[in-house]
Design a protein around this motif. Structure first.
Motif, short mmCIF file in Angstrom:
data_model
loop_
_atom_site.label_atom_id
_atom_site.label_comp_id
_atom_site.label_asym_id
_atom_site.label_seq_id
_atom_site.Cartn_x
_atom_site.Cartn_y
_atom_site.Cartn_z
N ALA A 27 0.81 -1.22 0.00
CA ALA A 27 0.00 0.00 0.00
C ALA A 27 0.85 1.27 0.00
CB ALA A 27 -0.93 0.00 1.22
N ARG A 28 2.12 1.18 0.35
CA ARG A 28 3.01 2.34 0.39
C ARG A 28 3.85 2.47 -0.88
NH1 ARG A 28 6.06 1.86 6.06
NH2 ARG A 28 7.24 3.58 5.08
N GLY A 29 3.54 1.66 -1.88
CA GLY A 29 4.27 1.76 -3.14
C GLY A 29 5.61 1.08 -3.14
N ARG A 30 5.87 0.25 -2.14
CA ARG A 30 7.11 -0.52 -2.11
C ARG A 30 6.89 -1.84 -2.86
NH1 ARG A 30 7.91 -0.30 4.33
NH2 ARG A 30 5.83 -1.19 4.09
N PHE A 288 16.47 -5.23 -21.06
CA PHE A 288 15.84 -5.96 -19.95
C PHE A 288 15.07 -7.12 -20.57
CE2 PHE A 288 12.65 -6.92 -16.76
CZ PHE A 288 13.34 -6.79 -15.57
N ARG A 289 15.33 -8.34 -20.13
CA ARG A 289 14.80 -9.50 -20.83
C ARG A 289 13.94 -10.39 -19.94
NH1 ARG A 289 18.48 -11.21 -25.63
NH2 ARG A 289 19.52 -9.24 -26.10
N MET A 290 13.11 -11.18 -20.59
CA MET A 290 12.29 -12.22 -19.96
C MET A 290 11.45 -11.67 -18.81
SD MET A 290 13.41 -16.02 -18.66
CE MET A 290 12.18 -17.32 -18.55
N VAL A 291 10.42 -10.93 -19.16
CA VAL A 291 9.53 -10.34 -18.16
C VAL A 291 8.61 -11.42 -17.61
CG1 VAL A 291 7.71 -8.65 -17.76
CG2 VAL A 291 9.63 -8.08 -19.25
N THR A 292 8.81 -11.79 -16.36
CA THR A 292 7.99 -12.84 -15.74
C THR A 292 6.97 -12.29 -14.76
OG1 THR A 292 9.73 -13.18 -14.07
CG2 THR A 292 9.74 -14.63 -16.01
N SER A 293 6.94 -10.97 -14.54
CA SER A 293 5.94 -10.38 -13.65
C SER A 293 5.83 -8.89 -13.90
CB SER A 293 6.29 -10.65 -12.18
OG SER A 293 7.59 -10.20 -11.87
N VAL A 294 4.68 -8.34 -13.51
CA VAL A 294 4.44 -6.91 -13.66
C VAL A 294 3.46 -6.47 -12.59
CG1 VAL A 294 2.65 -7.39 -15.39
CG2 VAL A 294 3.62 -5.09 -15.24
N CYS A 295 3.70 -5.29 -12.02
CA CYS A 295 2.75 -4.69 -11.08
C CYS A 295 2.85 -3.18 -11.23
CB CYS A 295 3.01 -5.14 -9.64
SG CYS A 295 4.50 -4.44 -8.88
N GLU A 296 1.94 -2.47 -10.58
CA GLU A 296 1.97 -1.01 -10.55
C GLU A 296 2.39 -0.56 -9.16
OE1 GLU A 296 -1.25 1.10 -13.11
OE2 GLU A 296 -2.24 -0.66 -12.24
N ALA A 297 3.33 0.38 -9.12
CA ALA A 297 3.80 0.90 -7.83
C ALA A 297 4.41 2.28 -8.02
CB ALA A 297 4.84 -0.04 -7.21
N SER A 298 4.01 3.22 -7.18
CA SER A 298 4.61 4.56 -7.15
C SER A 298 4.64 5.22 -8.52
CB SER A 298 6.03 4.50 -6.56
OG SER A 298 6.00 4.04 -5.23
N GLY A 299 3.56 5.05 -9.28
CA GLY A 299 3.47 5.69 -10.58
C GLY A 299 4.21 4.99 -11.69
N HIS A 300 4.71 3.79 -11.45
CA HIS A 300 5.45 3.04 -12.46
C HIS A 300 4.77 1.70 -12.74
CE1 HIS A 300 8.98 5.67 -11.98
NE2 HIS A 300 8.82 5.54 -10.66
N GLY A 310 17.79 -7.38 -11.40
CA GLY A 310 17.14 -6.17 -10.93
C GLY A 310 15.74 -6.10 -11.51
N ILE A 311 15.08 -4.99 -11.21
CA ILE A 311 13.73 -4.75 -11.72
C ILE A 311 13.78 -3.53 -12.63
CG2 ILE A 311 12.57 -5.80 -9.75
CD1 ILE A 311 12.12 -3.00 -8.61
N ALA A 312 12.83 -3.46 -13.55
CA ALA A 312 12.75 -2.34 -14.48
C ALA A 312 11.51 -1.53 -14.17
CB ALA A 312 12.71 -2.83 -15.92
N LEU A 313 11.63 -0.21 -14.30
CA LEU A 313 10.52 0.71 -14.08
C LEU A 313 10.14 1.35 -15.41
CD1 LEU A 313 11.76 2.53 -10.85
CD2 LEU A 313 10.58 0.33 -11.05
#
Length: 320
Positions: A27-30, A288-300, A310-313
Motif C-alpha cells: 500500500a506504500r508503493g514498495r 531488460f529480458r524475460m519479463v515474468t511479472s508486472v505490477c503497478e507501484a509509485s506511478g510506475h 534487478g527490476i525495471a521501471l
C-alpha cells in the motif's frame, strides 16, 4: 488485436540478487520480490529510482516464486522447493503452510492469491519438471499443471483442476466470482468459476495471446489484471505441440541441456474481467529480458524477471 504501444524501461534498479521472478506492491508503493538464493526483498523509494533502497526481509531456504501480500502483513510465498509458505514481514519468520498434495511432495508451486473468506488458491506449474528445467515442460507440453485450494484452517490442499499447460499466474475477479489462471504453454488465460451455476468449471478467458503469459497481478478491484509475457509466440513450438508424445519428449531432453538465452522482445498486457485486452505494451530489442511479472507501484509499471539481477521501471499506459 490493436498494434501494441511502446513499453519502455526508464530505470533499472539493481537489487543485489538474481531472478526477481515475481513483483508485488504494498500500500506504500514498495515492491516485494524473491530471488534465487531464497531471500525476500523489499524495494523502497521508487519515486526517486536512482536512490531506491533494498531491504532483506526473510530467507525461505528455497526458491521463492509467486507472492501474495495479506492485510495482516503476512506474505504468502510459492516456493518451488518447499511448497506454500507464510512469511511474517515484521520479524522474517518463515513457516510452511502446505508441503504436500494428494500424497506427494508439493513442488514447483508457482503463484498464489487469497480471497476475502480466507481461502487460498495457488498453482503448480509442472509435476514432471523442476524449476531449473522449466523449458522442458514448455517444449514437451506435459499438461501436468494444477490449480489448488487451501480452505481456511486446513493444511491439506484440494486439487481443483488438473491437466493445465504449465499453470502459472493467478488473479481473482473484482467480485471474487472466478479466478484467472495463466497457462504459459497454451498462451491463454483460463477462467475458473467459483460460484453460480458453472461453479467448479473452467472455460476460456483470453486466448491466443501474443506471447507466453507468466505471473499476473491485480492491484485492486477497480483495475485490470496485468499479465507479463515471458516470451513471444514461437510458431515452430506450436507445431511441435501437435506432434506425438515421444517426439515432444525427445525434444524436451535436448532443450533442458541446451544453452538458453531469452529474446530481446518484451511485453505486458492488461485484461479486464470480460477477458478483453485493454492494453498491450511491447518493445523489441530491450536490454531488460524475460519479463515474468508486472505490477503497478509509485506511478510506475514494475517489471520482474527470472533472468535479470534487478527490476525495471516503465511509464504506465494512458487511461483509455
Amino acid at each position: 488485436m490493436d498494434r501494441p504501444t511502446a513499453l519502455t524501461p526508464r530505470h533499472y534498479v539493481a537489487i543485489g540478487g538474481h531472478g526477481p521472478e515475481d513483483v508485488v506492491a504494498d500500500a506504500r508503493g514498495r515492491v516485494l520480490t524473491g530471488v534465487a538464493d531464497g531471500r525476500i526483498l523489499r524495494v523502497d523509494g521508487l519515486t526517486e529510482p536512482l536512490a531506491a533502497r533494498v531491504e532483506v526481509l526473510a530467507d525461505t531456504g528455497g526458491r521463492p516464486l509467486g507472492l501474495e501480500l495479506l492485510p495482516d502483513e503476512t506474505l504468502l510465498v510459492c516456493d518451488a522447493e518447499r511448497g506454500l509458505l507464510g512469511v511474517d514481514l515484521a520479524d522474517g519468520t518463515v513457516r510452511v503452510i502446505a508441503d504436500e498434495v494428494a500424497g506427494e511432495p508439493l513442488r514447483f508451486a508457482s503463484n498464489v492469491v487469497a480471497l476475502s473468506d480466507g481461502s487460498v488458491y495457488f498453482t503448480v506449474s509442472s509435476r514432471r519438471y523442476p524449476l531449473d528445467h522449466w523449458i522442458g515442460d514448455i517444449v514437451e507440453d506435459t499438461g501436468t499443471g494444477r490449480l489448488l485450494r487451501l480452505a481456511p484452517g486446513d493444511d491439506t490442499p484440494e486439487v481443483l483442476l488438473e491437466g493445465l499447460r504449465f499453470a502459472n499466474g493467478l488473479a481473482v475477479s473484482a467480485d471474487e466470482s472466478f479466478l484467472v489462471v495463466a497457462e504459459t504453454g497454451a498462451r491463454r488465460l483460463t477462467r475458473y468459476r467459483l460460484d453460480g451455476p458453472r461453479a467448479g468449471r473452467a472455460e476460456p478467458h483470453t486466448e491466443n495471446l501474443p506471447g507466453m503469459p507468466d505471473n499476473i497481478w491485480r492491484g485492486g478491484p477497480d483495475g485490470p489484471v496485468w499479465v507479463s509475457l515471458a516470451g513471444p509466440r514461437i510458431p515452430p513450438l506450436d507445431l511441435l505441440h501437435r506432434a506425438a508424445p515421444p517426439v515432444r519428449r525427445a525434444a524436451a531432453r535436448v532443450a533442458v541441456h541446451a544453452p538458453y538465452r531469452p529474446t530481446g522482445g518484451i511485453g505486458v498486457l492488461a485484461v479486464d474481467d470480460t477477458g478483453e485486452i485493454v492494453h498491450h505494451l511491447a518493445r523489441r530489442g530491450s536490454r531488460f529480458r524475460m519479463v515474468t511479472s508486472v505490477c503497478e507501484a509509485s506511478g510506475h509499471l514494475v517489471l520482474g524477471s527470472l533472468w535479470e539481477r534487478g527490476i525495471a521501471l516503465c511509464e504506465p499506459p494512458a487511461a483509455k
